[in-house]
Design a protein around this motif. Structure first.
Motif, PDB file in Angstrom:
ATOM      1  N   GLY A   1       0.790  -1.204   0.000  1.00 44.78           N
ATOM      2  CA  GLY A   1       0.000   0.000   0.000  1.00 44.78           C
ATOM      3  C   GLY A   1       0.828   1.263   0.000  1.00 44.78           C
ATOM      4  O   GLY A   1       0.419   2.275   0.549  1.00 44.78           O
TER       5      GLY A   1
ATOM      6  N   ASP B   1     -11.724  -0.284   1.488  1.00 42.19           N
ATOM      7  CA  ASP B   1     -10.630   0.621   1.129  1.00 42.19           C
ATOM      8  C   ASP B   1     -11.284   1.916   0.648  1.00 42.19           C
ATOM      9  O   ASP B   1     -12.116   1.893  -0.263  1.00 42.19           O
ATOM     10  CB  ASP B   1      -9.803  -0.032   0.014  1.00 42.19           C
ATOM     11  CG  ASP B   1      -8.617   0.797  -0.453  1.00 42.19           C
ATOM     12  OD1 ASP B   1      -8.665   2.027  -0.332  1.00 42.19           O
ATOM     13  OD2 ASP B   1      -7.654   0.194  -0.966  1.00 42.19           O
TER      14      ASP B   1
ATOM     15  N   CYS C   1     -11.479   2.496  -3.038  1.00 44.30           N
ATOM     16  CA  CYS C   1     -12.132   1.451  -3.824  1.00 44.30           C
ATOM     17  C   CYS C   1     -13.511   1.899  -4.302  1.00 44.30           C
ATOM     18  O   CYS C   1     -14.398   2.143  -3.487  1.00 44.30           O
ATOM     19  CB  CYS C   1     -12.237   0.188  -2.978  1.00 44.30           C
ATOM     20  SG  CYS C   1     -13.388  -1.057  -3.581  1.00 44.30           S
TER      21      CYS C   1
ATOM     22  N   ALA D   1      -8.329  -1.493   4.674  1.00 47.39           N
ATOM     23  CA  ALA D   1      -7.298  -2.074   3.814  1.00 47.39           C
ATOM     24  C   ALA D   1      -6.713  -1.001   2.896  1.00 47.39           C
ATOM     25  O   ALA D   1      -7.311   0.066   2.699  1.00 47.39           O
ATOM     26  CB  ALA D   1      -7.876  -3.221   2.989  1.00 47.39           C
ATOM     27  N   THR D   2      -5.547  -1.305   2.332  1.00 45.70           N
ATOM     28  CA  THR D   2      -4.884  -0.375   1.409  1.00 45.70           C
ATOM     29  C   THR D   2      -4.657  -1.070   0.064  1.00 45.70           C
ATOM     30  O   THR D   2      -3.606  -0.946  -0.556  1.00 45.70           O
ATOM     31  CB  THR D   2      -3.554   0.129   1.993  1.00 45.70           C
ATOM     32  OG1 THR D   2      -2.689  -0.988   2.256  1.00 45.70           O
ATOM     33  CG2 THR D   2      -3.793   0.889   3.285  1.00 45.70           C
TER      34      THR D   2
ATOM     35  N   SER E   1      -5.143   5.284  -0.111  1.00 45.66           N
ATOM     36  CA  SER E   1      -5.792   4.304   0.759  1.00 45.66           C
ATOM     37  C   SER E   1      -5.252   4.414   2.181  1.00 45.66           C
ATOM     38  O   SER E   1      -6.009   4.428   3.156  1.00 45.66           O
ATOM     39  CB  SER E   1      -5.571   2.885   0.232  1.00 45.66           C
ATOM     40  OG  SER E   1      -6.075   2.718  -1.062  1.00 45.66           O
TER      41      SER E   1
ATOM     42  N   ALA F   1      -7.257   6.077   5.380  1.00 49.55           N
ATOM     43  CA  ALA F   1      -7.527   5.171   6.490  1.00 49.55           C
ATOM     44  C   ALA F   1      -6.967   5.731   7.793  1.00 49.55           C
ATOM     45  O   ALA F   1      -7.602   5.646   8.856  1.00 49.55           O
ATOM     46  CB  ALA F   1      -6.937   3.796   6.206  1.00 49.55           C
TER      47      ALA F   1
ATOM     48  N   ASN G   1      -4.158  -3.982   7.115  1.00 49.46           N
ATOM     49  CA  ASN G   1      -4.018  -4.437   5.734  1.00 49.46           C
ATOM     50  C   ASN G   1      -3.330  -5.797   5.660  1.00 49.46           C
ATOM     51  O   ASN G   1      -3.672  -6.628   4.810  1.00 49.46           O
ATOM     52  CB  ASN G   1      -3.229  -3.412   4.919  1.00 49.46           C
ATOM     53  CG  ASN G   1      -3.193  -3.759   3.448  1.00 49.46           C
ATOM     54  OD1 ASN G   1      -4.229  -3.806   2.789  1.00 49.46           O
ATOM     55  ND2 ASN G   1      -2.006  -4.014   2.913  1.00 49.46           N
TER      56      ASN G   1
ATOM     57  N   THR H   1     -12.057  -6.109  -2.179  1.00 49.56           N
ATOM     58  CA  THR H   1     -12.850  -5.203  -1.362  1.00 49.56           C
ATOM     59  C   THR H   1     -14.041  -4.718  -2.191  1.00 49.56           C
ATOM     60  O   THR H   1     -13.906  -4.511  -3.403  1.00 49.56           O
ATOM     61  CB  THR H   1     -12.020  -3.996  -0.906  1.00 49.56           C
ATOM     62  OG1 THR H   1     -11.459  -3.350  -2.043  1.00 49.56           O
ATOM     63  CG2 THR H   1     -10.942  -4.413   0.070  1.00 49.56           C
TER      64      THR H   1
END
Length: 283
Positions: free
Chosen positions: A70, A109, A112, A142-143, A154, A158, A227, A238
């Motif tokens: 990521g 993410d 996403c 998540a990344t 990402s 986050a 992640n 995702t």
């Protein structure tokens, strides 16, 4: 023979107008090409299109493997946001009432597009079920897009969401990030200034403490740990959504996910159980 008309003195202007029209047509064509390319990319990373009240929730299936992390270089210290959980090594931010009988686990993410479509369709229903004490939610960040497309949006978004959790504003900021999500190829969320700008849309969030948390990357190590749990979890992509441990996105059995079906599935799971009454989580 009819006389020929010669427009002296206007040829350069007409040529300029023609050049401008040509440039405008070229620009319009480029915009159409970009739109088609964006649609093509979404289709490439889509495993299913689920009709939900006339809207499409597309599941992203970008490969979760590889050695990318990521856009990060080092894990750094793991500083968990306020009230975060870490059951079975799966960092999460909880929302809803802790004693609600059913649990929705969402792996997502902020870059996403499929996650944004899922959230934009389902958020009101999730909030409603949480408010009634029927459901609590665990958000696992998540990344994935950073790792597959490059950039840091990402991770940065986050971390900012985890900073919002420290301020007790996670849910509002989480929803704001998805409502304002940039195109997948635009790493706008890689800029802390943009994340702070969006915080102004959440009353009481844009404070010196929040800005410092965002700019310092206070929770970067925690996000990277989350992640890693995603990478090791066997998920296809995702968003990955589980109700009481069972995958429900894009389908549960032969039924497609929808606000109505989520309410029905939660009601079935909670039959004979009392709704949660604990104070809502800080998110």
């Amino acid at each position: 023979m009819p006389p020929r008309f010669v427009a002296w003195g206007v040829s350069e202007k007409n040529r300029g107008d023609g050049n401008r029209s040509a440039r405008e047509r070229l620009q319009q064509q480029r915009e159409r090409d970009k739109a088609r390319e964006k649609q093509r990319r979404v289709l490439i990373v889509s495993a299913a299109v689920v009709g939900v009240l006339g809207l499409a929730a597309v599941v992203g299936v970008i490969a979760a493997g590889g050695d990318k992390d990521g856009g990060s270089d080092k894990a750094g210290p793991v500083v968990a946001p306020t009230a975060a959980t870490d059951e079975d090594g799966k960092p999460a931010i909880p929302t809803g009432r802790a004693d609600a009988p059913s649990t929705l686990a969402v792996w997502e993410d902020f870059r996403c597009p499929a996650c944004a479509q899922f959230e934009n369709v389902m958020r009101d229903t999730i909030h409603e079920l949480e408010a009634s004490g029927a459901l609590k939610t665990e958000y696992h960040l998540a990344t994935l897009i950073d790792g597959n497309m490059g950039g840091s949006g990402s991770l940065r978004s986050a971390n900012a969401a985890a900073c919002a959790q420290d301020a007790g504003k996670f849910t509002a900021y989480h929803d704001t990030l998805y409502v304002n999500q940039p195109p997948e190829t635009d790493d706008a969320y890689g800029k802390n200034a943009r994340l702070i700008e969006l915080a102004a849309k959440v009353p009481g969030l844009d404070t010196p403490a929040f800005r410092s948390c965002v700019n310092d990357g206070t929770h970067d190590g925690w996000v990277k740990k989350s992640n890693e749990a995603f990478q090791n979890g066997g998920f296809r992509g995702t968003p990955s959504v589980l109700l009481n441990g069972e995958s429900i996105f894009p389908t549960k059995g032969n039924e497609q996910i929808s606000p109505e079906n989520l309410k029905k599935w939660v009601a079935e799971a909670n039959k004979g159980k009392k709704p949660g009454t604990a104070s809502p989580s800080a998110g």
